[in-house]
Motif scaffolding. Structure first.
Motif, mmCIF file in Angstrom:
data_model
loop_
_atom_site.group_PDB
_atom_site.id
_atom_site.type_symbol
_atom_site.label_atom_id
_atom_site.label_comp_id
_atom_site.label_asym_id
_atom_site.label_seq_id
_atom_site.Cartn_x
_atom_site.Cartn_y
_atom_site.Cartn_z
ATOM 1 N N ARG A 15 0.821 -1.201 0.000
ATOM 2 C CA ARG A 15 0.000 0.000 0.000
ATOM 3 C C ARG A 15 0.862 1.262 0.000
ATOM 4 O O ARG A 15 0.563 2.232 -0.700
ATOM 5 N N GLN A 18 2.130 1.710 -3.433
ATOM 6 C CA GLN A 18 1.052 2.141 -4.319
ATOM 7 C C GLN A 18 0.758 3.627 -4.125
ATOM 8 O O GLN A 18 0.627 4.383 -5.087
ATOM 9 N N ASN A 43 -6.515 7.041 1.785
ATOM 10 C CA ASN A 43 -5.343 6.995 2.650
ATOM 11 C C ASN A 43 -5.406 8.057 3.724
ATOM 12 O O ASN A 43 -4.386 8.472 4.277
ATOM 13 N N HIS A 114 -1.126 2.170 9.592
ATOM 14 C CA HIS A 114 -1.410 2.681 8.252
ATOM 15 C C HIS A 114 -2.505 3.734 8.339
ATOM 16 O O HIS A 114 -3.000 4.032 9.439
ATOM 17 N N ILE A 116 -5.072 3.403 5.993
ATOM 18 C CA ILE A 116 -5.956 2.807 4.990
ATOM 19 C C ILE A 116 -7.423 3.005 5.358
ATOM 20 O O ILE A 116 -7.827 2.703 6.482
ATOM 21 N N PHE A 155 -9.268 -3.039 1.387
ATOM 22 C CA PHE A 155 -9.276 -3.169 -0.087
ATOM 23 C C PHE A 155 -10.334 -4.161 -0.556
ATOM 24 O O PHE A 155 -10.087 -4.958 -1.459
#
Ligand code: HEM
Ligand code: SF4
Lengths: 549, 202
Positions: A15, A18, A43, A114, A116, A155
């Motif tokens: 991630r 990316q 993000n 993260h 995410i 995801f």
């Protein structure tokens, strides 16, 4: 707490790569603003009033001391030395640079963290009770399923571009502390008649512009179907939720439009196909994850401790802090301790990097190296020995982490508002601090007792004002800032939405308005009756009459 | 190098299909409280009768027809369908219901394409999943419209194997995005089992 294996770590590393690539394509003009926006939001990166804002995920509010130290380092290196703990148990940095966010994410990945899906129209960070695993009224520790949900939603290929954001809360205690009724999906765990773990599923709750409490879509769902049932709900929503108007795009609007019965019918029809499909959780996986959340290696202790008792006797300040900040624990001789991020006069929920390091140290020394973030925007040491509580207090106090106001009027839940947020109608932090300053007398605060005051700078309701016993909402009238007041909102198993008391007020009137509300309560209350119970008993009118007299 | 924006599986290929658009209609712009309406709602009846009737069906090539036009001309297209010359496309706000009630076996179509007007329109992922899992579609499933590199991984996982990348975007860069993640968590169309059933986790 959960520890990454190489599968988890690889996903987070990939991630970072990316997002680094996406950011560089954006900066070199290969991605337009519109194309980049959902990518950066997924993000956690907003573009705000002064600078970008980065929202870092704290899955179900659980942090290790090592992670908190990393957050402190990041706040120092990439920001202005502080962070904001949010009502969704996340951490927000207010001053990062867009170009540096991939580096921040890389730093986070080193401690299994993260950003995410902390924003965007996808399944967001899963939230739960800050006392999960330690609360005496807990029936089931929801954290293992919360972690499984986290992985499943990360995801998710079908649900990464929903009509609107999607928030899931899980709870496993008698008294709900995760506000399951104010989430898109709320999963409430219990043991059914056969003593098997089951879930009561709530759907269609949410605050924001159209506050609605959720409805029960299924009384009884066997735990192994948690993911596939969520998939059925979200698929119906993904296909039929409104995409033409962002103010009508949340699942609550669809549920309301169809009615819960029809919505349920469609979900159940969808679930017939999904039930027992491969995402059905099995015993092995639950066991694998649950073993990260077993009890701490507690010592055998008495539930009484002389050192603690003496300190209470001899030190009034300590005693009054304990009354508010120390909570019962399922293990004899242990308690949970809330460290207040609400010192009077500063932005609620903010912590400096030094404070973060102190809390990390406290966690290491006294609470097995872990801590929690509450949706009330405070930090919790979940497993402190009775005899250590005094030491915790002294150290916390020295760093402004021990304001004895937990659960009281000045433990204000507050969004960043007009000082930071570009969506704001009005500032919220100065309202919070002016109220805190007006109620700086601790004895009086304790006398007023349990009271939740929530402030949002606009109807998006990031400060959860609808469920505050007193709610304050910033509104815009002809370009100037005004505040609308509601009373009678409540979180918990008997949640309710507040009622607007009347026309809105100017900022400088607000402390006075709160005082008047409190006056009515003090005059009218029965012995031992809290503010919210008085409001529920006598209704809104007496308050209204006094405030507008 | 090919001058094509079309990906099939892992390669860039030439498009052998001719796309048949609907004649444009004066779109009414609806305004509602708040935002301008940008998305059609799911199931909204569209296109109009007039559009369907005025669509010109090319006679001698492999064509991708709007679902509504196909349904209207089903009888006349029987032979061409047998010759593998007829494919379908539908937009994300159309439901699969009309198709699957009329065609019991959708594998008579060598290709089904889904048009996504704006890349944020996540209905395309559910449609792909449903076509592959519920309706067992085995042939080429193509995404076209606002198809961008950063959604390809999700499209692939939702059952698409063909992607017509938006004009102006780098198709070679886009190819790379199909490999964004090596071992995804959840089961989906491409990899059915969730990671915990695929691998022994520590
Ligand atoms: C400063 C940047 C922020 C922006 C731009 C922002 C934006 C928004 C928007 C637009 C919504 C409404 C979504 C909807 O109703 O569909 C929302 C809801 C929410 N936000 Fe924020 N927010 C920000 C900061 C925060 C912070 C700091 C917190 C925590 C203190 C927070 C917590 C929430 C919560 C809990 C909701 C859900 C309310 C509900 O149940 O509908 N947000 N946010
Ligand atoms: S409630 Fe409004 S002002 Fe406050 S953070 Fe949310 S969007 Fe911004």
């Amino acid at each position: 707490m959960y520890q990454y294996d190489n599968i988890d770590q690889t996903i987070v590393n990939e991630r970072v790569a990316q997002f680094r690539d996406q950011t560089s394509r954006y900066l070199s003009g290969k991605l337009t603003d519109d194309e980049f926006r959902p990518l950066r939001l997924q993000n956690g990166l907003y573009i705000q009033r002064h600078a970008p804002m980065l929202r870092i995920a704290i899955p179900y509010g659980l942090l290790s001391s090592k992670q908190l130290r990393k957050l402190a380092d990041i706040a120092d290196r990439f920001d202005r030395g502080y962070g904001h703990f949010s009502t969704r148990q996340n951490l927000q940095l207010n001053w990062p640079k867009l170009e540096e966010t991939p580096d921040i994410l890389e730093e986070l990945s080193k401690v299994e963290m993260h950003a995410i899906q902390t924003s965007g129209n996808c399944i967001r960070n899963i939230t739960t009770d800050q006392f999960a695993g330690v609360a005496p009224d807990e029936i089931i520790d929801p954290r293992a399923i919360a972690e499984i949900l986290r992985q499943w939603s990360t995801f998710h290929p079908e649900f990464s571009f929903l009509p609107r954001k999607f928030k899931i809360a899980v709870s496993g205690s008698k008294q709900d502390r995760a506000i399951v009724q104010a989430h898109d999906i709320g999963l409430e765990f219990y043991y059914d008649k056969k003593q098997k773990m089951a879930i009561r599923v709530w759907v269609g709750g949410g605050l924001g512009r159209t506050p609605i409490l959720g409805s029960v879509i299924r009384e009884h769902l066997e735990w192994e179907h948690a993911l596939t049932y969520c998939e059925a709900i979200i698929r119906v929503y993904n296909l039929h939720g409104r995409r033409d108007n962002i103010y009508k795009a949340r699942i609550k609007i669809l549920v309301k439009a169809l009615g819960i019965e029809e919505f349920k019918k469609q979900v159940e029809a969808e679930w017939l196909h999904l039930k027992n499909s491969p995402n059905t959780i099995n015993e092995n996986e639950l066991k694998r994850v649950a073993k990260f959340f077993t009890s701490m290696p507690y010592e055998k202790l008495n539930d009484q401790d002389d050192v603690f008792d003496q300190a209470i006797q001899n030190n009034k300040a300590f005693a009054s802090w304990v009354k508010r900040s120390v909570h019962p624990h399922k293990q004899k001789g242990y308690q949970s301790v809330t460290l207040s991020l609400k010192p009077h006069g500063l932005a609620p929920g903010d912590a400096t990097s030094d404070q973060m390091r102190i809390v990390a140290e406290l966690a290491d020394q006294y609470s097995f190296g872990e801590l929690r973030v509450s949706h009330e925007q405070n930090l919790i040491l979940a497993d402190v020995k009775l005899k250590d509580i005094f030491n915790v207090w002294e150290k916390a106090k020295a760093h402004q982490l021990a304001t004895p106001n937990i659960g009281l009027l000045t433990d204000i839940i507050c969004c960043p508002g007009g000082d930071f947020c570009s969506l704001a109608n009005a500032k919220s932090i100065p309202i919070a601090t002016s109220i805190q300053e007006a109620f700086d007398d601790l004895d009086y605060l304790h006398d007023i007792g349990e009271l939740e005051l929530n402030i949002s700078g606009c109807m998006n309701a990031c400060g959860h004002h609808h469920i505050g016993h007193i709610g304050v909402l910033g509104v815009d009238k002809d370009g100037s800032e005004w505040y609308q007041v509601t009373i009678g909102g409540k979180q918990g198993s008997d949640a309710s939405l507040g009622t607007v008391i009347g026309p809105s007020f100017a900022a400088e009137e607000m402390p006075g308005v709160i005082k008047k509300l409190i006056d009515v309560y003090i005059k009218q209350r029965n012995p031992e009756e809290s503010f919210i119970d008085t409001v529920r008993r006598i209704g809104v009118n007496p308050f209204k009459e006094h405030v507008y007299a | 190098m090919l001058n094509s924006q079309l990906i099939l599986n892992q390669s860039i290929i030439d498009d052998e299909w001719t796309f048949v658009a609907l004649p444009s209609e004066n779109e009414e712009i609806k305004k509602q409280a708040g935002k301008v309406v940008l998305f059609k709602l799911t199931g909204e009846s569209s296109p109009s009768e007039l559009q369907i009737n005025e669509t010109v069906i090319p006679q001698n090539s492999k064509i991708i027809l709007p679902l509504s036009v196909y349904l209207k001309n089903r009888e006349a297209l029987k032979t061409r369908l047998k010759n593998n010359e007829i494919a379908l496309w539908l937009a994300t706000h159309e439901t699969l219901h009309a198709l699957i009630t009329i065609e019991k076996d959708i594998n008579i179509f060598p290709l089904i394409a889904i048009f996504v007007e704006r890349f944020q329109d996540g209905r395309i992922f559910s449609l792909g999943n449903l076509l592959r899992t519920r309706y067992q579609f085995k042939n080429t499933l193509r995404a076209f419209g606002d198809v961008l590199q950063d959604q390809l991984f999700y499209l692939k996982r939702s059952g698409f194997d063909s992607y017509l990348i938006k004009t102006g975007k780098d198709v070679h860069e886009a190819l790379k995005a199909l490999q964004s993640f090596s071992d995804p968590y959840q089961g989906a169309v491409d990899i059915k089992e969730p990671v915990w059933k695929r691998r022994v986790r520590s």
